[in-house]
Design an enzyme around this catalytic site. Structure first.
Site, mmCIF file in Angstrom:
data_model
loop_
_atom_site.group_PDB
_atom_site.id
_atom_site.type_symbol
_atom_site.label_atom_id
_atom_site.label_comp_id
_atom_site.label_asym_id
_atom_site.label_seq_id
_atom_site.Cartn_x
_atom_site.Cartn_y
_atom_site.Cartn_z
ATOM 1 C CD GLU A 1 47.448 65.298 50.761
ATOM 2 O OE1 GLU A 1 46.947 64.265 50.284
ATOM 3 O OE2 GLU A 1 47.153 66.439 50.371
ATOM 4 C CD GLU B 1 47.474 64.673 45.224
ATOM 5 O OE1 GLU B 1 46.485 64.456 44.493
ATOM 6 O OE2 GLU B 1 47.806 63.924 46.148
HETATM 7 C C1 FCB Z 1 45.014 63.577 47.872
HETATM 8 C C2 FCB Z 1 44.467 64.985 48.060
HETATM 9 C C3 FCB Z 1 43.797 65.194 49.390
HETATM 10 C C4 FCB Z 1 42.975 63.988 49.822
HETATM 11 C C5 FCB Z 1 43.753 62.709 49.667
HETATM 12 C C6 FCB Z 1 42.985 61.479 50.075
HETATM 13 O O1 FCB Z 1 45.155 63.309 46.537
HETATM 14 O O2 FCB Z 1 45.512 65.900 47.954
HETATM 15 O O3 FCB Z 1 43.046 66.363 49.332
HETATM 16 O O4 FCB Z 1 41.762 63.954 49.164
HETATM 17 O O5 FCB Z 1 44.147 62.564 48.329
#
Ligand code: FCB
Length: 480
Positions: A381, A196
């Site tokens: 994720e 990110e």
């Molecule tokens: C994302 C991050 C990760 C975690 C999630 C909830 O933005 O990459 O580390 O904190 O959010």
């Protein structure tokens, strides 16, 4: 939406009433979906700052998050990552959970300051040993590692030299990735170079919500450009040593719709999308930044130099996306951008509201990602933040998370059926963890961790649900 709003918004919906649940329940007829393909990898994800602890052990250097957490008011609950889940010592408990659910992939990150305590120079062998143990244990259990080189823990020494706004950080990062390639690349094939970058540049240097907590438009713009230079240089460094590695990004992916059909809202929405998404993806493939600002790309403020159109290029092997749901509506607004007019005046757009339909959003976003860059998509994720409760009997009944994940996975399956090549998905997070400025207040794990005494991982109902999905490869209707 800023990060704090994201975390709180996500958690708030756990306790939300019927109206919110109706939003989730819009969901999908999962029964009719065919099983996931045999080669699709089910996984879970973590990051070092959020679980490792041992912040001062075995030669690890200070990271910007160790420092930032000490600032009064920076972390909602005043906590810091010095112990977290103690995964530095308890990593075998984490891997036991990965095995118990039958996962095929585990995404974790390597701490830059554990490998290079001052960001460059002498390698800390104890740090290398630590990750070697995890990698070897995963491989001997038949689990594929997906390793993130940078999940936000810049060595503080490099921040003292200017951090991401300093162009030189791109070279430091490429040198660090070269070490990772040499030391781990004989066994690790899949790499996420950056997690990110929009968060660790815009949010960290523009809005000051993340380490190092700076609010400055110029620093933010330079940090963005350095992150793209870093990705290009690190990509070449990795490929020079490990030509067969699979290298990509984990981008915070979100799509937006204009709030109304007016031309001004439509254009504002396009610029917003360009700034939040395309600026972190397009340069790798095209060498260019698409227009995001009313008056064009602010090349000078970004520190652009002749030849950068080649330096930012990286023919990434996969497009990785972090997905936390929803479509946001964007409207033109007099200098308003996430209520931070003074920083970003020039984009002239702001988010008005979110539309909750996780399945539809996941389907649309992953289709977009697969189509635009013609690369396999790794969902690096996806997950749900809530306020979970451990019952006296030692259970966590997190039905809302199950519903959310069921919707997210049905969105993935639907996108696959429409032709998107989505090769994996990683639930965030394997275990409850330290959620950056949200501290320990937000639970995101498939397993409960007692942060006062993190010697156990207690699988939640969602872990059992996920284990069933992984084994059967089929989504079954979820009790809503
Ligand atoms: C994302 C991050 C990760 C975690 C999630 C909830 O933005 O990459 O580390 O904190 O959010």
């Amino acid at each position: 939406m800023n990060r704090r709003e994201f975390l709180v918004g996500s958690a708030a919906s756990v306790s939300a009433g019927v109206a919110e649940r109706k939003g989730f329940a819009k969901g999908v007829a999962v029964a009719s979906l065919p099983p996931f393909p045999r080669d699709f990898l089910f996984g879970a994800a973590t990051s070092c700052v959020q679980i490792e602890g041992a912040a001062w052990e075995d030669g690890k250097g200070e990271s910007i998050w160790d420092c930032f957490a000490e600032k009064p008011g920076a972390i909602i609950d005043g906590s810091n990552p010095s112990l977290a889940c103690d995964s530095y010592h308890q990593w075998s408990l984490d891997l036991a959970l990965v095995k118990e659910m039958g996962l095929q992939s585990y995404r974790f990150s390597i701490a830059w300051p554990r490998i290079l305590p001052i960001g460059r120079g002498q390698v800390n062998e104890r740090g290398v040993d630590h990750y070697n143990k995890i990698i070897d244990a995963l491989l001997s259990a038949g689990i594929q590692p997906l390793v993130t080189a940078y999940h936000w823990d810049l060595p503080q020494v490099l921040q003292d030299k200017g951090g991401w706004p300093n162009r030189d950080t791109a070279e430091r990062f490429a040198d660090y990735v070269q070490i990772l390639a040499k030391r781990f690349g004989d066994r690790v094939v899949r790499w996420c170079l950056l997690n990110e970058p929009s968060a660790f540049t815009i949010f960290a240097y523009g809005f000051g919500g993340h380490a190092p907590g700076i609010r400055d438009r110029g620093q933010m713009l330079r940090a963005i450009h350095t992150s793209n230079l870093a990705q290009g240089a690190a990509f070449r460094a990795m490929k020079a040593i490990r030509p067969h590695s699979k290298v990509g990004i984990a981008h915070a992916m979100q799509l937006y719709d204009p709030a109304t059909s007016s031309e001004t809202d439509r254009q504002a929405c396009e610029r917003f999308h360009a700034f939040n998404n395309l600026w972190f993806l397009d340069p790798a493939f095209t060498g260019e930044y698409p227009d995001a600002f009313v008056n064009g790309v602010p090349y000078e403020e970004m520190g652009w130099k002749p030849g950068d159109e080649q330096r930012v290029r990286a023919t990434l092997d996969f497009s990785g996306m972090n997905f936390y749901g929803d479509v946001q509506l964007v409207a033109a607004g007099a200098g308003k951008f996430m209520n931070e007019a003074e920083l970003l005046n020039g984009i002239d757009a702001h988010v008005t509201r979110r539309q909750r339909n996780t399945a539809a959003a996941m389907e649309r976003v992953s289709l977009w990602m697969a189509t635009r860059y013609s690369r396999p998509v790794e969902i690096t994720e996806t997950g749900f933040g809530g306020h979970d409760v451990l019952t006296p009997k030692g259970k966590v009944h997190d039905q809302t998370r199950i519903i959310w994940l069921s919707d997210a996975f049905s969105g993935i399956r639907r996108a696959q059926l429409k032709g998107a090549k989505i090769v994996s998905a990683h639930v965030w997070s394997l275990i409850d963890d330290w959620e950056w400025q949200g501290g320990f207040r937000i639970h995101m794990g498939l397993a409960w961790v007692d942060f006062m005494n993190p010697i156990q991982r207690i699988p939640k109902d969602s872990a059992r649900w996920y284990g069933n999905l992984v084994r059967s490869r089929s989504l079954t209707p979820t009790h809503r």
